[in-house]
Design an enzyme around this catalytic site. Structure first.
Site, PDB file in Angstrom:
ATOM      1  N   THR A   1      36.308  45.198  33.096  1.00  0.00           N
ATOM      2  CA  THR A   1      35.352  44.499  33.943  1.00  0.00           C
ATOM      3  C   THR A   1      34.089  44.220  33.140  1.00  0.00           C
ATOM      4  O   THR A   1      33.671  45.103  32.394  1.00  0.00           O
ATOM      5  CB  THR A   1      35.002  45.386  35.152  1.00  0.00           C
ATOM      6  OG1 THR A   1      36.223  45.803  35.765  1.00  0.00           O
ATOM      7  CG2 THR A   1      34.117  44.659  36.144  1.00  0.00           C
TER       8      THR A   1
ATOM      9  N   ASN B   1      42.279  50.000  38.970  1.00  0.00           N
ATOM     10  CA  ASN B   1      40.840  49.815  39.172  1.00  0.00           C
ATOM     11  C   ASN B   1      40.360  48.424  38.779  1.00  0.00           C
ATOM     12  O   ASN B   1      39.438  47.891  39.368  1.00  0.00           O
ATOM     13  CB  ASN B   1      40.062  50.874  38.390  1.00  0.00           C
ATOM     14  CG  ASN B   1      38.611  50.897  38.796  1.00  0.00           C
ATOM     15  OD1 ASN B   1      38.291  50.984  39.973  1.00  0.00           O
ATOM     16  ND2 ASN B   1      37.722  50.797  37.820  1.00  0.00           N
TER      17      ASN B   1
END
Lengths: 1196, 332
Positions: free
Chosen positions: A31, A1008
């Protein structure tokens, strides 16, 4: 040339160009850059082509280090190659970046710039990662907006080919990478025009090939290394001009002219801000505003930060400048200034004389926007105001209140430059209710179907269940530069009524704005249900107020919990952005485009929702007076400790930005057990115990992912003062005869996942649809059950010595020391963590790999790991993603060493401490709870004694005495860590003989970061980076670990056999060596009904997909076969299991033929695995040889 | 000897038709059916649920949990296109048509009016020679009258007929108050064939788990009595072709059905139990019996013992019930 106007985000813009100008793309998820890799993978799966007519090869690697290695290799052998990354990923690429630059290799890495993990991890944007690589020799080119991302992705590619200097093209994580903006899309002809094929050929000509063999990567000695390092200077000297040339060529093509240093502002400016990144948008807007007020201000946007061209920098500055404020979006502790500031100072010193300034400008530097901290025109104005002072503050911060070092600048938060012609809308949605996708869709409709410009930015919660999303949308006739959140909205949509009870939703709405509320109460009754603060705002600001019962419309039209189409229709119907009919037509057109491929039924369902919405949308007649006595709920309960009230509570309330520096711990240390104070009330229904039906098996509390349903056995005397509705029955367990038993639910912490009800084996004999626990609406139960929970909680826990840890029905009364996490409702991982915490939490120290478990385990505001009534509980830390095994191993080494040292000191001080105590401490048997308890008591005595002894040894022994009590080291992470990025470390740690317990929460994808393939992903599963189905089988981590012989290994699946899971945990912890538990964890990323996740686990085992087994080296020491298969032979075809999960099923819908092929192979994988494991388990124990001896067979 | 028959205008080389079953999911099986002598194959069913629920589920799972948490805004890659249930089914029909020469009959299984009926047209376009409409409906709602339910059968049939030009057979259950009347109304509504009967799989109770479980038993020969009676009754009363299904396992079963008036006899359980090759045995048995009993053609025997043609038409009515009870008494 006519170019398409598109609305997309920064990641897609970068990937769009990168995909077209590369042949090899090595990726790894992190991310906020993962989406670039995902786009590339999806496009490759769709067989899209680059500008040379071939589909790039997209390859996921095991880590960013691996990706960088693969990139280096691909470049060295001549392919046009790229990668995407951020933050820690970029750090892992550093060694290869030095190599790639040192070898003058043309490439562009695209970076969504993100904070680095220091005192804490942050997924948000700043320039810490980019600044950490400024010594590698990569050129650093900064994009400030989504349009620039697309433009600079191409400019950097053109430049690197000519310059031979590799480029890092970066843009701000989230603010740019995830901002949706209407931009002009470059087309393939543009890209072809900019990319010189001769230079591509030259790149290939430099490649390693046995046809023209050369060597690269030699080792050099003191005699020549230095000189060789200096050979590259001309390339770096030439680079800025090459970039400018590419920018000029690009300007000729598109009309968008960029400079290495772009000056914007008054030609006679005296105060100039120097900065790079998205914050320049806010600064530019402020400059426009201040110039209109006749202020002599300007902004210098740094594009090419490395190589830094002093000449271009000086030339870009107006000669009138008196003060420069250099803003860095990073922090370099201990430095005399942040990097850009130092460069500017140096540039002025070196080149200022030639600049023609009357007087060398004064330079101040400051930090802003770390970890996506808002950077607004108000803050920019604050900086200009500071520059105007006679003695402006240097080394300042802006945007925070630094009451410790007093670095922060004051500014007026009320200052705004928002233009009047921009429509600004805020939408508060519940995560996954479709609000964000509806807004993204609205942006597309307005951006692509009208001449208006559009911008969208989305703020998400740190929780994975019941989270709030806030969408910030701007629409206007001119390009939008406002790179900050909206705080003056014309329109606010609140898509969940209960948000009004928690937040002051309307604080940011302007006078005469429009408020749309999704409300279960109609236009006639809603007013009386509003909190006081909402009524006040509506009246005071003269708002237009509309309501719709979106949930009813959704239910009636089959939309389920998805509000997207409904609320979007409301927005268009009342916002007036487009004429109503035109808007509805556009929505329907967009529905057809979005859902067409999913079938006509889905399209019709959405059309119906649009029509029903219009019929159910009503304006509320606003009364003249505030009548409500309903106040906003406090963020935490009043019993919470001071820190939680003052800090945690403020973060929960959304006021974290206002917390001063002094309120934060200096070293990142936080108290545990804070999740209990935040009562989220997110469940619509909660389980209710039927004590008459209950068999007291403990399974409901075992599987509860959030530790909200618990059992207790207790002395009847504790029932004194019980609330009237508190339920209690005689304990059924014979060993607890005379005790009472209760199953209690915490109504305000429950997520309503119903996993407990699905698992409950007890059925009501008169009405078999009912079980011993049944889901019932939460609101009417909330108050009573909260009282019951409080009463239940205060009943003392049963003495651990009276609890059989090996029996679920008993051990489930042990207090969970992991509770109320923000994991997804119905999470398959957290029940394992909770089990670990119940069994060993009071002596556990946890090393947690980055991933889901570190986010729901350690993301602020609250912490689910907690303490028991004695104040003991898991101590927890997250180091990195890649090093969890080593990090935990470090715990073990440290504890073992300190214990050894304590032993040495005990022996040394034996005469002072008493032989009996010392001997007992050193020979303590701590295999049982009782043994550990006794050792703790001895240590207590020891500490008392040591306090009275004044010696260096006593002082030292006191500091290590606690290590004499058993510590259970747990190394926890997901499959992305264990199978991929952390495998090397994991392998090294299990190869040791140290007593560590490794728990792999195996969801078979990187959950995630949104479900990317790992080496744990099974053949035929669809995952990101495996859009066409994973072609190869899952790695058998267990078998690899078993090859060592001394590693305890267990494969468990709680939903299949819970007692097996329990036994494995107990054996693993008891084993005095490395243990590895691989725990099958169902996951939202599997595309399953999370309520029945445990059934999926069962089916996984029954089909042979996930065999259960234990490999216990202790058995081998007894001469037995260490491997025991604990599940039976596959009972059903693999297809019967896997096609209950979307991750497998969707391949049958996207590539049916391939799905068939892969299914056959996957079934073979299962059969083969079973054959091998059953064979291994059937082997005789030590000393004997298997019957199948090839030599013997040959003879016979 | 002429075994040929006419079923809904399709010229079949003999009356053996493979009824809708999982066997036809595999093209190789369809080829083997042709090789074994079967005259036509009814494709496995395209279920209404497959068309509707599947797309809802796919949509749900593709979006569930998305746009909620900053690091995982979605969980699945978005393919450029989906080949949903019907597409797969239609491809299969196309392939089957290419693989064999015998007629291929598509099958639509559902219970409500709605978008799914338009797939009838797609099945026709995929090359099916006819369509079997399997209306599988359990009338559980006590507030819905029989009249309403009957009307819905007719509505579904009409909307399918409006979409196609190929012959359409309706497969129905025996649970109508006035089956003969219902058959006539379906006939009037345009049914080209009636397939008698649908077997409702009756659920069972699992005492271990205290739950209701599906339970599938394959039919036995005695299950053919019910269709036998109704084919005999309907023969000559309706224009539509009559197909018998349920319990046809042997050549004798086939012959009896033909004599009762069936135009086609459908095989399922026996092929699942005895293998596809068993169809050849049945054909041989038929031929042998016809030879021994000097029958020249199937046409000759069709309806020869129907209610209209048999010696004692009351045998198919209430009188037979009395007889049966009396004979039951004698046994006792």
């Amino acid at each position: 040339m006519d170019r398409k106007k598109v609305t997309l985000d920064g990641n897609e813009a970068a990937a769009y160009v990168a995909f077209r100008v590369n042949e090899v793309i090595a990726i790894y998820p992190i991310t906020p850059s993962s989406n670039m890799g995902e786009w590339a993978d999806e496009w490759a799966a769709q067989d899209k082509k680059n500008i040379w007519g071939t589909t790039p090869l997209v390859q996921e690697m095991q880590s960013e280090a691996g990706a960088a290695g693969a990139v280096h290799g691909a470049l060295q052998t001549g392919a046009m190659t790229t990668t995407f990354t951020a933050s820690q990923g970029l750090l892992l690429m550093i060694p290869n970046m030095y190599k790639i630059a040192g070898e003058l290799t043309s490439t562009v890495f695209h970076i969504a710039a993100r904070s680095l993990a220091a005192h804490a991890l942050s997924i948000f944007g700043d320039h810490a990662d980019v600044m950490a690589v400024r010594g590698t020799g990569f050129a650093l080119l900064s994009s400030n907006s989504v349009q620039e991302v697309m433009d600079f992705a191409l400019i950097s590619q053109a430049a690197t080919l000519e310059a031979r200097v590799p480029f890092l093209h970066f843009f701000d994580g989230f603010r740019t990478s995830h901002e949706t903006l209407k931009i002009e899309q470059l087309n393939d002809e543009d890209i072809r025009f900019m990319i010189n094929d001769d230079l591509v050929a030259a790149h290939r000509a430099r490649a390693l090939t046995p046809d023209r063999p050369v060597m690269r990567g030699t080792a050099q000695n003191p005699d020549v290394y230095f000189q060789a390092r200096e050979t590259i200077n001309p390339y770096y000297d030439a680079c800025p001009e090459i970039v400018q040339k590419a920018m000029d060529k690009f300007a000729g093509l598109t009309g968008r002219a960029y400079k290495l240093f772009d000056y914007y502002g008054a030609p006679d400016a005296e105060s100039v801000i120097v900065m790079m990144g998205s914050g320049a948008g806010a600064a530019q807007e402020t400059v426009d505003y201040l110039i209109k007020k006749n202020q002599k201000v300007g902004l210098l946007k740094v594009r090419l930060y490395r190589p830094f061209s002093i000449k271009h920098f000086i030339a870009a500055l107006p000669k009138t400048v008196k003060t420069l404020a250099v803003l860095d979006r990073t922090k370099e502790p201990g430095s005399i200034g942040e990097p850009l500031y130092l460069d500017v100072v140096n540039a002025l010193v070196e080149g200022g004389e030639a600049g023609g300034f009357k007087k060398l400008p004064k330079v101040i530097g400051g930090r802003y926007g770390l970890s996506s901290k808002e950077f607004t025109p108000a803050m920019v104005k604050g900086v200009y105001d500071e520059m105007a002072k006679a003695k402006p503050k240097n080394h300042f911060t802006v945007g925070i209140n630094d009451d410790v070092s007093h670095t922060s600048l004051d500014y007026d938060p009320g200052f705004s430059t928002e233009p009047d012609d921009v429509v600004r809308c805020l939408f508060y949605g519940l995560g996954s209710d479709g609000t964000v996708s509806a807004n993204k869709n609205s942006i597309k409709i307005i951006g692509e179907d009208t001449p208006n410009y559009a911008q969208g930015y989305f703020v998400y919660d740190s929780k994975k269940s019941g989270s709030i999303t806030v969408s910030h949308l701007r629409f206007g006739p001119k390009p939008i530069n406002s790179t900050y959140l909206i705080n003056r909205a014309n329109f606010i949509g609140c898509h969940l009524f209960v948000f009004l009870e928690k937040y002051d939703i309307l604080k940011d709405i302007v006078e005469k704005g429009t408020f749309l509320l999704n409300s279960p109460f109609g236009a006639d009754e809603v007013w009386d249900k509003l909190p006081r603060v909402a009524q006040e705002q509506i009246i005071k600001k003269k708002l237009k107020f509309f309501v719709i019962d979106g949930y009813k419309v959704a239910k009636d039209t089959g939309m389920g919990g998805r509000m997207n189409t409904i609320m979007q229709t409301c927005f268009f119907a009342i916002s007036g952005i487009l004429p109503k009919d035109e808007a509805i037509e556009a929505i329907k057109k967009s529905i057809k485009k979005t859902y067409g491929k999913k079938g006509d039924e889905i399209v019709k369902m959405n059309f119906n929702a649009v029509d029903q919405t219009l019929a159910n949308l009503h304006e509320v007649k606003v009364p003249a007076k505030v009548t409500s006595t309903i106040e906003l709920k406090p963020p935490v309960v009043k019993e919470a400790p001071e820190f939680v009230q003052k800090v945690t509570g403020e973060i929960i309330a959304g006021r974290g930005d206002d917390l001063a520096v002094s309120s934060m711990p200096a070293d990142g240390t936080f108290p545990t057990g804070t999740a209990q104070w935040e009562k989220r009330n997110i469940a619509l229904e909660i389980p209710v115990w039927d004590e008459k039906v209950c068999i007291q098996c403990g399974k409901c509390s075992l599987v509860c992912p959030h530790a909200v349903i618990r059992g207790k056995a207790y002395d009847p005397k504790y029932l004194t003062g019980a609330p009237a509705t508190f339920k209690s029955v005689d304990a059924k367990d014979k060993e607890w005869a005379g005790k009472k038993f209760t199953i209690q639910v915490s109504p305000e912490d429950c997520t309503g996942c119903a996993l407990c009800v699905d698992t409950c084996p007890a059925k009501n004999k008169s009405d078999t649809k009912l079980k011993a626990i049944n889901m019932r609406p939460q609101p009417p139960l909330r108050e009573e059950e909260s009282k019951n929970w409080k009463f239940f909680f205060n009943i003392p826990d049963l003495d651990r010595n009276l609890v059989k840890a090996g029996a679920i029905r008993q051990m489930q009364v042990l207090r969970p020391l992991f509770e109320f996490s923000g994991a997804c409702a119905g999470c398959g991982e957290t029940p394992y963590l909770k089990l670990m915490s119940q069994l060993f939490g009071d002596r556990a120290v946890v090393a947690n790999a980055t991933g889901c478990s570190s986010i729901y385990g350690g993301n602020l505001p609250t912490t689910p790991y907690t303490k028991n009534c004695e104040g003991r509980g898991p101590a927890w830390s997250n180091s990195l993603f890649e090093d969890c095994a080593e990090f935990g191993f470090g715990f073990r080494l440290s504890i073992d060493k300190q214990k050894e040292f304590a032993g040495e000191l005990l022996k040394k001080m034996e005469s002072q401490l008493g032989g009996e105590l010392v001997s007992a401490l050193l020979s303590a048997d701590q295999k049982t709870e009782a043994g550990i308890f006794e050792q703790r008591e001895r240590v207590k005595i020891l500490k008392e004694k040591l306090k009275d002894i004044k010696s260096a040894d006593a002082k030292m022994l006191l500091s290590v005495a606690d290590m004499l009590v058993k510590k259970s080291v747990w190394i926890i992470g997901g499959d992305g860590w264990a199978y991929d990025i952390g495998f090397g470390g994991l392998d090294h740690v299990i190869a040791s003989d140290r007593n560590v317990n490794i728990l792999v929460l195996d969801t078979e994808v990187y959950s995630n970061t949104g479900g990317q393939m790992s080496k744990s992903t099974s053949r035929s599963a669809v995952a990101k980076f495996a859009a066409g189905g994973k072609p190869l089988p899952k790695k058998d981590l267990a078998r690899i670990a078993m090859t060592y012989g001394h590693v305890y290994v267990a494969a468990v699946a709680m939903g299949a056999r819970d007692e097996h899971t329990l036994r494995s945990f107990l054996e693993a912890e008891a084993y005095e060596g490395p243990s590895l538990i691989i725990a099958y964890s169902h996951c939202i990323a599997h595309g399953i009904n999370m309520t029945t996740g445990m059934q999926n686990q069962k089916a996984a085992v029954q089909s042979g997909y996930w065999p259960l087994f234990r490999y216990n080296p202790m058995l081998a020491r007894e001469g037995k076969n260490p491997l025991q298969l604990d599940s039976s032979e596959p009972k059903m075809p693999l297809a019967d299991y896997i096609y209950t999960e979307n991750r497998f099923k969707m391949l049958t819908k996207s590539k049916p033929e391939e799905a068939k092929r892969l299914l056959e192979l996957a079934q073979k994988d299962v059969n083969e695995r079973w054959r091998i494991y059953s064979g291994l388990a059937a082997m005789p124990g030590a000393g004997a040889t298997p019957a199948a001896n090839p030599a013997t067979e040959q003879k016979t | 000897m002429d075994l040929s028959t006419n079923y809904m205008g399709l010229k079949l080389k003999n009356p053996l038709v493979a009824s809708a079953s999982p066997l036809s999911e595999n093209i190789d099986n369809i080829k083997r059916m042709e090789d074994a002598g079967i005259a036509a194959v009814v494709h496995h069913s395209l279920f209404e649920e497959q068309i509707t629920r599947e797309v809802y589920e796919l949509d749900h799972h593709m979006t569930h949990g998305t746009e909620s948490f900053a690091e995982s805004l979605t969980y699945f890659p978005e393919p450029s296109d989906f080949i949903l249930g019907p597409e797969e089914y239609l491809n299969h029909i196309e392939k089957a048509k290419k693989a064999v020469k015998i007629p291929v009959i598509g099958s639509l299984n559902g219970h409500s009016g709605g978008g799914w009926v338009k797939y009838a047209k797609r099945i026709q376009e995929a090359g099916a020679d006819a369509l079997e409409l399997n209306i599988y409906f359990v009338a559980t709602d006590p507030d819905v009258s029989g009249e309403k339910i009957e009307q819905s059968y007719l509505d579904i049939l009409r909307s399918v007929k409006a979409n196609v030009t190929i012959p359409v057979a309706v497969k129905i259950s025996p649970f109508f108050s006035a089956l003969a009347n219902m058959a006539k109304r379906l006939d009037a509504a345009g049914a080209d064939g009636l397939v008698l009967f649908n077997r409702f799989y009756q659920p069972d109770i699992d005492l271990e788990t205290l739950s209701v479980v599906p339970n599938l038993f394959l039919s036995t020969s005695n299950k053919m009595r019910l269709p036998l009676r109704w084919i005999a009754i309907l023969y000559g009363e309706v224009k539509a072709s009559l197909a018998a299904t349920s319990g046809i396992h042997t050549s004798e079963d086939v012959l009896k059905m033909l004599m009762a008036g069936a135009d086609a006899t459908m095989l399922c359980a026996t092929l699942l139990k005895n293998g596809i090759g068993h169809a050849g045995e049945i054909l041989k048995g038929m031929e042998l019996w016809m030879q021994e009993n000097e029958y020249e053609s199937v046409k000759q025997m069709k309806g020869s013992i129907s209610q209209k043609s048999c010696e004692n038409p009351e045998a198919f009515e209430r009188a037979n019930y009395m007889k049966a009870l009396q004979s039951f008494g004698k046994i006792l």
